[in-house]
Each structure stands twice: as structure tokens, then as C-alpha cells.
Design an enzyme around this catalytic site. Structure first.
Site, PDB file in Angstrom:
ATOM      1  CG  ASP A 313      -2.182   0.857   1.009  1.00 10.12           C
ATOM      2  OD1 ASP A 313      -2.396   1.309  -0.123  1.00 10.12           O
ATOM      3  OD2 ASP A 313      -2.940   1.054   1.976  1.00 10.12           O
ATOM      4  CE  LYS A 362      -6.276   2.827   0.611  1.00 14.04           C
ATOM      5  NZ  LYS A 362      -5.178   2.526  -0.280  1.00 14.04           N
ATOM      6  CE  LYS A 415      -6.301  10.020   0.309  1.00 15.90           C
ATOM      7  NZ  LYS A 415      -5.908   8.627   0.121  1.00 15.90           N
ATOM      8  CE  LYS A 491      -2.374   3.423   3.036  1.00 12.79           C
ATOM      9  NZ  LYS A 491      -2.646   4.556   2.182  1.00 12.79           N
TER      10      LYS A 491
HETATM   11  P1  NAD Z   1      -8.168   3.322 -10.029  1.00  7.99           P
HETATM   12  O1  NAD Z   1      -9.441   2.686  -9.624  1.00  7.99           O
HETATM   13  O2  NAD Z   1      -8.226   4.602 -10.772  1.00  7.99           O
HETATM   14  O3  NAD Z   1      -7.308   2.309 -10.898  1.00  7.99           O
HETATM   15  C1  NAD Z   1      -7.288   0.936 -10.685  1.00  7.99           C
HETATM   16  C2  NAD Z   1      -7.296   0.224 -12.037  1.00  7.99           C
HETATM   17  O4  NAD Z   1      -7.171  -1.157 -11.815  1.00  7.99           O
HETATM   18  C3  NAD Z   1      -8.582   0.419 -12.822  1.00  7.99           C
HETATM   19  O5  NAD Z   1      -8.281   0.913 -14.113  1.00  7.99           O
HETATM   20  C4  NAD Z   1      -9.184  -0.983 -12.897  1.00  7.99           C
HETATM   21  O6  NAD Z   1      -9.865  -1.212 -14.103  1.00  7.99           O
HETATM   22  C5  NAD Z   1      -7.945  -1.853 -12.756  1.00  7.99           C
HETATM   23  N1  NAD Z   1      -8.128  -3.220 -12.252  1.00  7.99           N
HETATM   24  C6  NAD Z   1      -8.913  -3.676 -11.248  1.00  7.99           C
HETATM   25  N2  NAD Z   1      -8.752  -5.013 -11.085  1.00  7.99           N
HETATM   26  C7  NAD Z   1      -7.817  -5.400 -11.987  1.00  7.99           C
HETATM   27  C8  NAD Z   1      -7.205  -6.638 -12.308  1.00  7.99           C
HETATM   28  N3  NAD Z   1      -7.537  -7.754 -11.673  1.00  7.99           N
HETATM   29  N4  NAD Z   1      -6.278  -6.657 -13.280  1.00  7.99           N
HETATM   30  C9  NAD Z   1      -5.942  -5.530 -13.951  1.00  7.99           C
HETATM   31  N5  NAD Z   1      -6.493  -4.328 -13.697  1.00  7.99           N
HETATM   32  C10 NAD Z   1      -7.411  -4.259 -12.719  1.00  7.99           C
HETATM   33  O7  NAD Z   1      -7.332   3.473  -8.677  1.00  7.99           O
HETATM   34  P2  NAD Z   1      -6.009   4.356  -8.404  1.00  7.99           P
HETATM   35  O8  NAD Z   1      -6.429   5.665  -7.824  1.00  7.99           O
HETATM   36  O9  NAD Z   1      -5.150   4.337  -9.593  1.00  7.99           O
HETATM   37  O10 NAD Z   1      -5.359   3.512  -7.222  1.00  7.99           O
HETATM   38  C11 NAD Z   1      -4.800   2.249  -7.522  1.00  7.99           C
HETATM   39  C12 NAD Z   1      -4.524   1.446  -6.255  1.00  7.99           C
HETATM   40  O11 NAD Z   1      -3.534   2.121  -5.503  1.00  7.99           O
HETATM   41  C13 NAD Z   1      -5.730   1.265  -5.355  1.00  7.99           C
HETATM   42  O12 NAD Z   1      -5.756  -0.040  -4.852  1.00  7.99           O
HETATM   43  C14 NAD Z   1      -5.476   2.249  -4.258  1.00  7.99           C
HETATM   44  O13 NAD Z   1      -6.072   1.875  -3.026  1.00  7.99           O
HETATM   45  C15 NAD Z   1      -3.969   2.191  -4.168  1.00  7.99           C
HETATM   46  N6  NAD Z   1      -3.431   3.386  -3.519  1.00  7.99           N
HETATM   47  C16 NAD Z   1      -3.559   4.626  -4.093  1.00  7.99           C
HETATM   48  C17 NAD Z   1      -3.062   5.744  -3.442  1.00  7.99           C
HETATM   49  C18 NAD Z   1      -3.139   7.135  -4.018  1.00  7.99           C
HETATM   50  O14 NAD Z   1      -2.775   8.063  -3.376  1.00  7.99           O
HETATM   51  N7  NAD Z   1      -3.576   7.301  -5.228  1.00  7.99           N
HETATM   52  C19 NAD Z   1      -2.460   5.586  -2.197  1.00  7.99           C
HETATM   53  C20 NAD Z   1      -2.349   4.315  -1.654  1.00  7.99           C
HETATM   54  C21 NAD Z   1      -2.822   3.228  -2.347  1.00  7.99           C
END
Ligand code: NAD
Length: 535
Positions: A313, A362, A415, A491
Site C-alpha cells: 500500500d 484499507k 482527497k 503504508k
Molecule cells: P483506479 O481505480 O483509478 O485504478 C485501478 C485500475 O485497476 C482500474 O483501471 C481498474 O480497471 C484496474 N483493475 C482492477 N482489477 C484489476 C485486475 N484484476 N487486473 C488488472 N487491472 C485491474 O485506482 P487508483 O487511484 O489508480 O489507485 C490504484 C490502487 O492504488 C488502489 O488499490 C489504491 O487503493 C492504491 N493506492 C492509491 C493511493 C493514491 O494516493 N492514489 C495511495 C495508496 C494506495
């Protein structure tokens, strides 16, 4: 001053010492690992300083590196691709503030420095960018690819994310279009929120998990071959999955896990399958989301194959601040009684996290972040009771800690995080600190993905050997497969089983800094600054 986006510079740091040797191929350094063992006996704390000699060997030539993201078409994935392309092609764009240059601000490696020593005579401190301490891949050189269950082409995925200014999107879109659409992926609906189903139109057919594993392994091999790469970092930046149950006989050992994939067991998640594929291909796998991808069977497989893994994470905003503030309070001798955190966000990640089981992942990853600071100060927080066999019962006294996340579509990728720190101060007094933090989620996360990828590639090139008399094996060996040196960006850091998790951001950064310096034979440049304290 060196600007983070400055054109690439040769790596010019040279350590002149008998502890450091340079050959065309390697930098080899001698390092004394200094510590202390402590024996608590009646009424006494007996401390014995220890020194263990090691040698580090770092391959100087950086690998031609590919970054294959799972979830490439999401907010993080598309933002990462478009910002690298903007940097690579030096695209400048107009905002209402004026002309904006691309850069790598927010990257620990490219936009922060380490103190390396001081100038003779004046004593003025000298700092260098972290990326100049050892040879590292430049982010502009990463070859980009990956998978997504959504088949929207990358230029359209960038528009869907609504992260970047229009003028940048407009100019970078033709380059994004060249990336085409992500590779088809695997979708097991039980693992991510039901609200994601409409996106899932780009799937590897069938429901045979062994066939899926082989398909993904073939994708990795093909990408490596087509792009003539030495190394691929496989990176989960797809939606947060629910936790996998750890079931004896199913995913508790490497062999059980491989057998469960063969029999398409329902409890093998997509992220675990990708991790196994990467490990079997000998390529590192990093988990940027909170779920327990690394079930015990994955860790054992990584050990067996000596293949690197890291997670969990991305630590982009609220948690980063929390690990700093909680440490500040506890180290100042102030006692946090409660930490209450609220978030709302409106991007697709927020949508997915609005489902209970995904939120749970989370919540778990955000919850343990102050544990080590509390454990380190038993003056403020009562230690756990000791049970009959001398084993501690429970966790001991701990601040109340809650985390709430809500989906509010209107705020999109921006956010909001609200945190209240309620603490006990001198003689029964109380102090309340409230933080309101508003941040563009994907613009905080993207540099972390870059740092994790580039550090991981570097760590695959570092070997060590133990030179102590007792050491049985004096050959150079790779580092332990779980890369806990990546903790600063994560994290809920995954660590070697049986060792303690360090959440303190300062300690995480110090560990990384000390390690990089050790690899060039620099040790002990602490903040003591003795010459400024004596005559
Ligand atoms: P998002 O929803 O915009 O992107 C995730 C992508 O993953 C989507 O395009 C979805 O279609 C794809 N997906 C889902 N299941 C899949 C699979 N099995 N195989 C391939 N693709 C798949 O989310 P995001 O904002 O880009 O965040 C991505 C991840 O990072 C999340 O899990 C989020 O919790 C984690 N994260 C993000 C942040 C941040 O600050 N942006 C911080 C910590 C963790």
C-alpha cells in the site's frame, strides 16, 4: 542548485577510501555494522556494543528496466505514464498560473538530497541528490506497459482519470495513444467491489487459474523480449481487493499455493496470481494496494526462488503525516490518547473502497502505523501484561485509533483527509491538534511508484557478504527477498517474517540513507556534528 528535473548528470560521486573499490563492473565497499546487544537482568541493563564486518557489491550498469503495472489504465497508472512521457518529451503546458514544466517533485530519489559530508575549511555541509549516490535508472528511461481489466486505450484512460490539466492532456495524448490499450487481465469479481464490474471488458478468457498464471508469465516474457529488457518490475496499482483468508493446505506454503492455483481454488486472488507469475519469472513484484497479496505461500515461494517482493500500500498522504506526527508527539513525551481519521475522495479508488470488504483491507493497512512508536515508549503507554510462560498478553496500552473513508464523487481525485490528535500533556492537561489535508491523490502516488520501481531495480544489483569469523558462507549473495528498505513509500511495510515493522518515517528514511551510503563505503555520518560542539 540542482533542479530535480535537471538533465541527467553522470553519477560523479567517488569515495576515496580503502573501504571502497571501483572496477568497471562493480562498486565494492567494506562496512562495519555497529549495534549493541542488551541483556535485561535484575535492576540492570547490560549493553554490549557489537561490530560485524560486511562487504557490499553493487553492479554499476543499470538494467534496461520495464515497469509493468497491473491497473495501468487507472488513475495512478495513466498519470504515471502521462507524466513520464511529459518529462521524456519535455512537454510544457499552460495553466491559469502560467507555464508549467514537467518535473519529478515528490520523488524521494530525484527531488530530495542526502548530506554527504562537509567542505574542508568552511565546514559547509554538502548535499547530493539521492539518485546520485549510486547508479539508478532514470524514470524517463522506464519502458511502460501492463494490464487492465478495462480496455480503454491509454489516452482515453488519462482523460477518464481527470487528474491532469487539459493543456497537458492535449499535448501528451498522441504519445499516450502509442501505448495502445492495456493487456487483458484476470477478473475474479469476488475480490474487488461489485461497482467495478462495468469496467471489466478486457479479460483473459476462461476461469482456469493455472492457465491464467501461464498467460501472465508469457506476457512478462514477451514484454521483456520485445523491448530487450534486462529487468521488469511488476507493480500492482489495480483496485484494492478484499483480504484473502489464510487457509491451511491452500495458501499457507509455496507448494500448497501452487497446487491451489492448479485446482483453481476460489481463495487465490488476482494479485496473488500476478505475484506468483512475477516470482516464477524471477522479476520483482511490488504491491501498491493494501490487500494481503503476500499470503505465506507467496513469501515462501519468493524465498525459494530468491525473487524480490515488496509492499503493501502506497503511503502517499494521511498515513505519511500520521507516522511523523505520532512520532513527534511520543518522542516529545506527549501521550496521544486518540487519533481519529476521516477521508473522503471521489475517484474510482474511492468508489471501490466504498464497499465494506475492500474498505476493511484499507482500514487494516492504515491502522498499525503508530504501533512501533507506542511500543518504544513504555513510560507513556503501559506494556502488555506478561502471561504465565513469560509471553506478553495483548498489545498493552494504545491510543484509540479509527479510520473512516467515504466516497464523495464531486471531489474527484482531490482527497480530503481530516485527522484529530487528542493527547494528554503535563499534569492532566489536554491538547488537540486538527489537521485538514487536501491533496491530489494520483499526483502524490505517482512519484512513489517511480521511487519503488527504481529502488527495487537498484536492490536487485546489490549483493553482500558477511566477513565475520563465524560466517559460514563468504560468497556474495543477494539481499533477502522481502525488500523492507522500501518501507518509506509503503503504508504497511512487509518485513522479513519474525522481524519488527518500523513505521517511523524518519527511521525508514535513515535506514535507506544509511544503506545507500554503506554501499559506497560511507558510514557513521550522523547528526552528532561533533566539531561544532567542541573547541
Ligand atoms: P483506479 O481505480 O483509478 O485504478 C485501478 C485500475 O485497476 C482500474 O483501471 C481498474 O480497471 C484496474 N483493475 C482492477 N482489477 C484489476 C485486475 N484484476 N487486473 C488488472 N487491472 C485491474 O485506482 P487508483 O487511484 O489508480 O489507485 C490504484 C490502487 O492504488 C488502489 O488499490 C489504491 O487503493 C492504491 N493506492 C492509491 C493511493 C493514491 O494516493 N492514489 C495511495 C495508496 C494506495
Amino acid at each position: 542548485p540542482i533542479h530535480p528535473t535537471a538533465a541527467r548528470r553522470p553519477n560523479t560521486l567517488v569515495v576515496q577510501s580503502e573501504n571502497t573499490q571501483y572496477s568497471d563492473e562493480y562498486i565494492t565497499s567494506h562496512f562495519n555494522n555497529r549495534g549493541a546487544t542488551v541483556n535485561l537482568s535484575e535492576g540492570q541493563i547490560l549493553v554490549t556494543p557489537t561490530v560485524q564486518p560486511y562487504e557490499f557489491q553493487t553492479k554499476r550498469a543499470v538494467s534496461k528496466t520495464g515497469l509493468m503495472m497491473i491497473g495501468m489504465g487507472g488513475n495512478n497508472g495513466s498519470t504515471l505514464c502521462s507524466t513520464i512521457l511529459a518529462n521524456r518529451h519535455n512537454i510544457v503546458w499552460r495553466t491559469k498560473e502560467g507555464v508549467q514544466q514537467p518535473n519529478y517533485i515528490g520523488s524521494l530519489l530525484r527531488a530530495s538530497t542526502v548530506r554527504i559530508g562537509s567542505e574542508p575549511g568552511t565546514g559547509k555541509e554538502v548535499h547530493v541528490p539521492i539518485c546520485d549516490v549510486l547508479p539508478m535508472v532514470h524514470p524517463n528511461d522506464l519502458v511502460l506497459g501492463g494490464w487492465d481489466i478495462s480496455g480503454v486505450p491509454m489516452d482515453k484512460a488519462m482523460a477518464r482519470a481527470r487528474v491532469l490539466d487539459y493543456d497537458l492532456q492535449r499535448q501528451v495524448a498522441p504519445y499516450m495513444a502509442l501505448l495502445g490499450k492495456p493487456l487483458p487481465s484476470i477478473y475474479y469479481p469476488d475480490f474487488i467491489a461489485a461497482n467495478q464490474e462495468a469496467r471489466a471488458d478486457n479479460l483473459i478468457p476462461g476461469d482456469d487459474k493455472q492457465a491464467h498464471l501461464e498467460h501472465i508469465r508469457a506476457d512478462i516474457r514477451k514484454f521483456k523480449q520485445d523491448n530487450e529488457l534486462d529487468r521488469i518490475v511488476v507493480f500492482w496499482t489495480a483496485n484494492t481487493e478484499r483480504y484473502s483468508d489464510i487457509i491451511p493446505g491452500v495458501n499457507d506454503t509455496a507448494d500448497n499455493l501452487l497446487a491451489s492455483i492448479k485446482s483453481s481454488h476460489a481463495e487465490v486472488s488476482p494479485s496473488t496470481l500476478f505475484a506468483v507469475a512475477a516470482i516464477l519469472e524471477g522479476e520483482p513484484f511490488i504491491n501498491g494496494a493494501p490487500q494481503n497479496t503476500f499470503v505465506p505461500g507467496v513469501i515462501e515461494l519468493a524465498e525459494r526462488k530468491q525473487s524480490f517482493i515488496g509492499g503493501d500500500d502506497l503511503k502517499s498522504g494521511q498515513t505519511k503525516l500520521k507516522s511523523v506526527l505520532a512520532e513527534f508527539l511520543v518522542n516529545a513525551g506527549i501521550k496521544p490518547l486518540s487519533i481519529a481519521s476521516y477521508n473522503h475522495l471521489g475517484n474510482n479508488d474511492g468508489h471501490n473502497l466504498s464497499a465494506e470488504r475492500q474498505f476493511k483491507s484499507k482500514e487494516i493497512s492504515k491502522s498499525s502505523v503508530v504501533d512501533d512508536m507506542v511500543d518504544a515508549n513504555r513510560l507513556l503507554f503501559k506494556a502488555p501484561e506478561v502471561g504465565p510462560k513469560g509471553v506478553p498478553v495483548g498489545k498493552g496500552e494504545h491510543p484509540d485509533h479509527i479510520v473512516v473513508i467515504k466516497y464523495v464523487p464531486a471531489v474527484g481525485d482531490s482527497k480530503r483527509a481530516i485527522d484529530e490528535y487528542y493527547s494528554e500533556i503535563f499534569c492532566g492537561g489536554r491538547s488537540t491538534i486538527n489537521i485538514f489535508n487536501e491533496c491530489e491523490d494520483s499526483l502524490l502516488a505517482t512519484p512513489l511508484i517511480l521511487d519503488l520501481t527504481i529502488l527495487t531495480e537498484l536492490l536487485t544489483r546489490v549483493k553482500y557478504r558477511d566477513l565475520s569469523a563465524e560466517s559460514k558462507n563468504k560468497e556474495f549473495a543477494p539481499l533477502y527477498p522481502v525488500l523492507s528498505l522500501l518501507s518509506y513509500m509503503l503504508k504497511a511495510p512487509l518485513v522479513k517474517p519474525g522481524t519488527e515493522v518500523i513505521n517511523s518515517l524518519n527511521r525508514q528514511r535513515n535506514a535507506l540513507e544509511s544503506f545507500l551510503k554503506a554501499c559506497v563505503g560511507l558510514e557513521g555520518s550522523s547528526d552528532l556534528l561533533l566539531d561544532t560542539r567542541i573547541w
